[in-house]
Motif scaffolding. Structure first.
Motif, PDB file in Angstrom:
ATOM      1  N   THR A 293      -3.537  12.844  -4.473  1.00 47.80           N
ATOM      2  CA  THR A 293      -3.287  11.455  -4.109  1.00 47.80           C
ATOM      3  C   THR A 293      -4.352  10.972  -3.134  1.00 47.80           C
ATOM      4  OG1 THR A 293      -0.968  11.998  -4.273  1.00 47.80           O
ATOM      5  CG2 THR A 293      -1.499   9.875  -3.322  1.00 47.80           C
ATOM      6  N   ALA A 294      -4.690  11.851  -2.186  1.00 48.42           N
ATOM      7  CA  ALA A 294      -5.668  11.469  -1.174  1.00 48.42           C
ATOM      8  C   ALA A 294      -6.992  11.087  -1.810  1.00 48.42           C
ATOM      9  CB  ALA A 294      -5.854  12.617  -0.185  1.00 48.42           C
TER      10      ALA A 294
ATOM     11  N   LEU B 173       1.480   9.299  -5.842  1.00 44.04           N
ATOM     12  CA  LEU B 173       1.983  10.636  -5.536  1.00 44.04           C
ATOM     13  C   LEU B 173       2.881  11.126  -6.666  1.00 44.04           C
ATOM     14  CD1 LEU B 173       2.537  12.972  -3.485  1.00 44.04           C
ATOM     15  CD2 LEU B 173       4.469  11.629  -2.675  1.00 44.04           C
TER      16      LEU B 173
ATOM     17  N   ILE C 295      -6.852   7.750  -3.596  1.00 42.51           N
ATOM     18  CA  ILE C 295      -6.459   6.554  -2.884  1.00 42.51           C
ATOM     19  C   ILE C 295      -7.322   6.267  -1.664  1.00 42.51           C
ATOM     20  CG2 ILE C 295      -4.822   7.284  -1.097  1.00 42.51           C
ATOM     21  CD1 ILE C 295      -2.819   5.456  -2.492  1.00 42.51           C
ATOM     22  N   ARG C 296      -8.155   7.212  -1.264  1.00 41.13           N
ATOM     23  CA  ARG C 296      -8.782   7.104   0.047  1.00 41.13           C
ATOM     24  C   ARG C 296      -9.569   5.798   0.207  1.00 41.13           C
ATOM     25  NH1 ARG C 296     -11.391  11.867   0.648  1.00 41.13           N
ATOM     26  NH2 ARG C 296      -9.498  12.822   1.436  1.00 41.13           N
TER      27      ARG C 296
ATOM     28  N   LEU D 109      -0.775  11.415   2.262  1.00 39.47           N
ATOM     29  CA  LEU D 109      -2.143  11.785   1.889  1.00 39.47           C
ATOM     30  C   LEU D 109      -2.478  13.188   2.395  1.00 39.47           C
ATOM     31  CD1 LEU D 109      -4.108   8.461   2.366  1.00 39.47           C
ATOM     32  CD2 LEU D 109      -2.914   9.349   0.377  1.00 39.47           C
TER      33      LEU D 109
ATOM     34  N   VAL E 237      -7.333   2.531   0.019  1.00 44.93           N
ATOM     35  CA  VAL E 237      -6.392   2.199   1.084  1.00 44.93           C
ATOM     36  C   VAL E 237      -7.045   1.442   2.233  1.00 44.93           C
ATOM     37  CG1 VAL E 237      -6.401   4.127   2.716  1.00 44.93           C
ATOM     38  CG2 VAL E 237      -4.225   3.183   1.905  1.00 44.93           C
TER      39      VAL E 237
ATOM     40  N   ALA F 164       0.833  -1.205   0.000  1.00 41.38           N
ATOM     41  CA  ALA F 164       0.000   0.000   0.000  1.00 41.38           C
ATOM     42  C   ALA F 164       0.866   1.252   0.000  1.00 41.38           C
ATOM     43  CB  ALA F 164      -0.920  -0.002   1.219  1.00 41.38           C
TER      44      ALA F 164
ATOM     45  N   THR G 237       0.952   4.155  -2.796  1.00 39.99           N
ATOM     46  CA  THR G 237       0.732   5.554  -2.433  1.00 39.99           C
ATOM     47  C   THR G 237       1.840   6.433  -3.004  1.00 39.99           C
ATOM     48  OG1 THR G 237      -0.207   4.732  -0.374  1.00 39.99           O
ATOM     49  CG2 THR G 237       0.237   7.075  -0.491  1.00 39.99           C
TER      50      THR G 237
ATOM     51  N   SER H  25       2.118   6.604   4.918  1.00 43.56           N
ATOM     52  CA  SER H  25       1.100   6.761   3.871  1.00 43.56           C
ATOM     53  C   SER H  25       0.165   7.907   4.213  1.00 43.56           C
ATOM     54  CB  SER H  25       0.300   5.460   3.718  1.00 43.56           C
ATOM     55  OG  SER H  25       1.139   4.407   3.334  1.00 43.56           O
ATOM     56  N   SER H  26      -0.285   7.957   5.487  1.00 42.32           N
ATOM     57  CA  SER H  26      -1.200   9.025   5.910  1.00 42.32           C
ATOM     58  C   SER H  26      -0.556  10.381   5.725  1.00 42.32           C
ATOM     59  CB  SER H  26      -1.590   8.837   7.375  1.00 42.32           C
ATOM     60  OG  SER H  26      -2.130   7.565   7.563  1.00 42.32           O
TER      61      SER H  26
ATOM     62  N   ARG I  52       0.836  -0.139 -11.305  1.00 42.80           N
ATOM     63  CA  ARG I  52       0.404  -0.244  -9.921  1.00 42.80           C
ATOM     64  C   ARG I  52       0.671  -1.652  -9.379  1.00 42.80           C
ATOM     65  NH1 ARG I  52      -5.516   1.703  -7.885  1.00 42.80           N
ATOM     66  NH2 ARG I  52      -4.802   3.737  -8.562  1.00 42.80           N
TER      67      ARG I  52
END
Lengths: 346, 290
Positions: A187-188, A122, A191-192, A181, A195, A114, A118, A177-178, A131
């Motif tokens: 990216t957030a 990004l 991916i939200r 984000l 994730v 993950a 991420t 990762s957070s 991916r």
């Protein structure tokens, strides 16, 4: 086929082929349910009608047909692949670490995948193929990190300490990762939902890039099953029988990374499937890794697809992310295993 | 003519065409073994007689288990070689070696619920491949191994439900199914009671009688005298005595090995040397008194 008969020849108290057929039947029923039930307007009766009238132009229900073919069927296929991959990966990781708690989600393998994805998003990566390979590399990195940590001070011999090392790595990677984000809104958004782990909104096209590497993983798994079974007798016995434990372990780690990375790329990190599925397979078929692997094949999809069905039904018309649900199922199992009379050695 | 005789002898002693059918010659040449930087055994030359039971004895930490690890390729030598049929074992692929050399580590652990038959089947691994998995021949050999160890009636029982002696017999059956000419055992009777020890030793003797070369590390000098054809006594990494138990074991040797006094008599029934009146040496007594 000789492989099949060879493995089946080990089924004794409970015949493996009977179990396998029974579980496959159950899986088929669950797969059908997953096409019939959803969080939206198309209820089971209407979906059933649509399924029966597939080729009949007169009573063609375009909305139901769309929901089944474009929304539910892709989820089902991805659920099947992800479930099998995670179940097998868990069984392999547990066999190679001789630790019944070794679960890709707990050991930081999924978190590694993950985190890598991420990072890739990004930096602007968008294609599904990229991916997948990024996730697999991340999974491999996570795997190697936690096993290296476990080699220090002999943590590897203590099941709980290996899990602790994995939990620390997972925590670290989740935090990183957070952080990314928070720092990057684009990216957030992208991916939200991914994730937390989910099958919703996935396309069949997301599955195609998985096949080459999953094929390689399947082939290696078949080749590794026998040496792994011998490793369960102890490293020295395995060497005495002419196996190469180091090579076997390294290859198993690669296979786990391919499987978990692939599954994570398709559905996000889904925890506990790799714990629950091999646990159930061993309970049904005994400790031989070959039998465990065979049973993980139907059991993994059973767990993931049924969890996906439940995730659509608990909070309609919304959905619970699958990763949340598997954690709800898996955490009690983990506690059960840890609290058990003693940790079963593998 | 004089040149022919030794050549003939060599031919009969080493028919290289069918190595698995003959009793092998296991030997070490200048073998040095170490764990990390700690040298345990240095420059050891050893001959292990074919078709006999060799017992390696010595006090704790004398290097006997290290020697066995070296003989069985678990520990890579720092120097020198281990020869099996005159070939360095390091130059043989591990799977080929597994067809000639079986190995039973100390107190091996079988996974829960693994049955005796399943365990014994693992012995066929070196003979199997992806093209040739499970054959009627394999089944026959597994059945034979079960029969030889008297485990046929227990074949479907889980290994961890057996008695200690039965369990050890099951592991030996696995090694038998490997069909090697040589079998290395690390303390095969540790943690077994007397009855189970005899059970295992008699099985080992019958294997040697059927032509296998057996090398075992054991703690108990009395059992070594009773069941071994050849004795190797180790002390601080060196072989300090070797030969027939009856000729090798002396009160002096026992004192050097274990720091105890004893008297030796010949067992009137078996003819093996028998240690009696074992007691601490006067030195040790003086040492503990002050």
């Amino acid at each position: 086929m000789r492989v099949l008969t060879h493995c089946l020849s080990f089924g004794k108290p409970r015949s493996l082929i009977g179990l396998w057929l029974g579980l496959s039947g159950l899986l088929a029923a669950i797969a059908l349910l997953s096409l019939l039930y959803g969080a939206g307007d198309v209820g089971p009766a209407r979906a059933w009608q649509a399924l029966q009238n597939l080729g009949d132009a007169a009573s063609y229900d375009s909305e139901a047909h769309f929901v089944i073919a474009e929304l539910r069927a892709p989820r089902l296929w991805i659920g099947l692949v992800v479930g099998a991959a995670l179940g097998i990966a868990g069984a392999l990781l547990q066999a190679v670490t001789r630790n019944p708690l070794a679960e890709p989600g707990l050991l930081g393998v999924s978190a590694g995948a993950a985190f890598a994805v991420t990072l890739a998003i990004l930096w602007g990566a968008d294609t599904a193929t990229l991916r997948v390979s990024v996730a697999q590399l991340g999974a491999l990195g996570g795997c190697l990190c936690v096993l290296a940590a476990a080699r220090l001070q002999g943590i590897g011999s203590d099941p709980i300490r290996l899990i602790l090392a994995g939990a620390i790595l997972s925590g670290l990677l989740h935090s990183l990762s957070s952080l990314i984000l928070l720092y990057d809104q684009h990216t957030a958004d992208e991916i939200r939902f991914w994730v937390v782990g989910s099958l919703a909104g996935r396309q069949l096209d997301d599955l195609v890039p998985l096949f080459p590497t999953l094929g390689v993983a399947a082939l290696l798994t078949i080749l590794l099953a026998r040496p792994l079974a011998a490793l369960a007798l102890g490293e020295h016995v395995a060497i005495g029988l002419g196996h190469h434990p180091r090579v076997v372990r390294l290859l198993v780690i690669v296979v786990v990374a391919l499987l978990v990375g692939g599954a994570t790329a398709a559905a996000g990190p889904i925890a506990f499937v790799g714990l629950v599925v091999p646990f159930a397979a061993r309970a049904l078929a005994g400790p031989d890794i070959r039998r465990t692997l065979w049973l993980c094949l139907p059991l993994g999809p059973i767990v993931v697809v049924s969890a996906d069905i439940v995730s659509r039904l608990v909070v309609p018309p919304s959905e619970l992310p699958l990763g949340v649900l598997t954690a709800l199922i898996g955490a009690p199992v983990l506690i059960g295993v840890v609290r058990g009379r003693r940790l079963p050695t593998l | 003519m004089t040149h022919d005789a030794p050549a003939c002898e060599r031919d009969t002693a080493q028919p290289d065409t069918a190595p698995d059918m003959t009793a092998p010659d296991m030997a070490t040449q200048g073998l040095s073994l170490a764990y990390g930087s700690v040298a345990v055994i240095e420059d050891l030359d050893l001959q292990l007689p074919a078709g006999q039971v060799t017992a390696i004895v010595g006090p704790n930490g004398c290097g006997k288990s290290t020697l066995l690890a070296g003989l069985s390729r678990l520990l890579k030598p720092r120097g020198g070689t281990v020869l099996l049929n005159g070939t360095d074992i390091r130059h043989q692929p591990t799977r080929q070696l597994a067809k000639r050399l079986a190995l039973l580590p100390q107190q091996p652990h079988a996974p829960e619920a693994l049955t005796v038959a399943e365990l014994v089947r693992f012995g066929r691994h070196p003979h199997q491949s992806w093209l040739r998995q499970w054959s009627p021949e394999d089944k026959r050999i597994v059945d034979e191994a079960l029969d030889m160890t008297g485990l046929t009636p227990l074949a479907q029982r889980p290994v961890d439900a057996l008695s200690g002696g039965q369990r050890q017999r099951a592991w030996i059956a696995m090694a038998i199914a490997q069909q090697t000419a040589t079998l290395l055992l690390d303390e095969p009777t540790s943690a077994l009671d007397l009855g189970h020890q005899v059970e295992v030793y008699e099985l080992i003797q019958s294997l040697a009688a059927s032509g296998k070369t057996i090398v075992m590390v054991i703690h108990d000098l009395v059992s070594a005298c009773r069941y071994a054809d050849h004795l190797i006594a180790m002390h601080q990494g060196h072989v300090i005595a070797e030969g027939l138990p009856g000729e090798t074991v002396t009160p002096e040797l026992v004192r050097r090995l274990y720091g105890v006094e004893c008297s030796l008599i010949t067992d009137p029934v078996t003819g093996a040397p028998l240690l009696t009146n074992i007691r601490r040496t006067r030195d040790a007594l003086d040492g503990s008194a002050t």
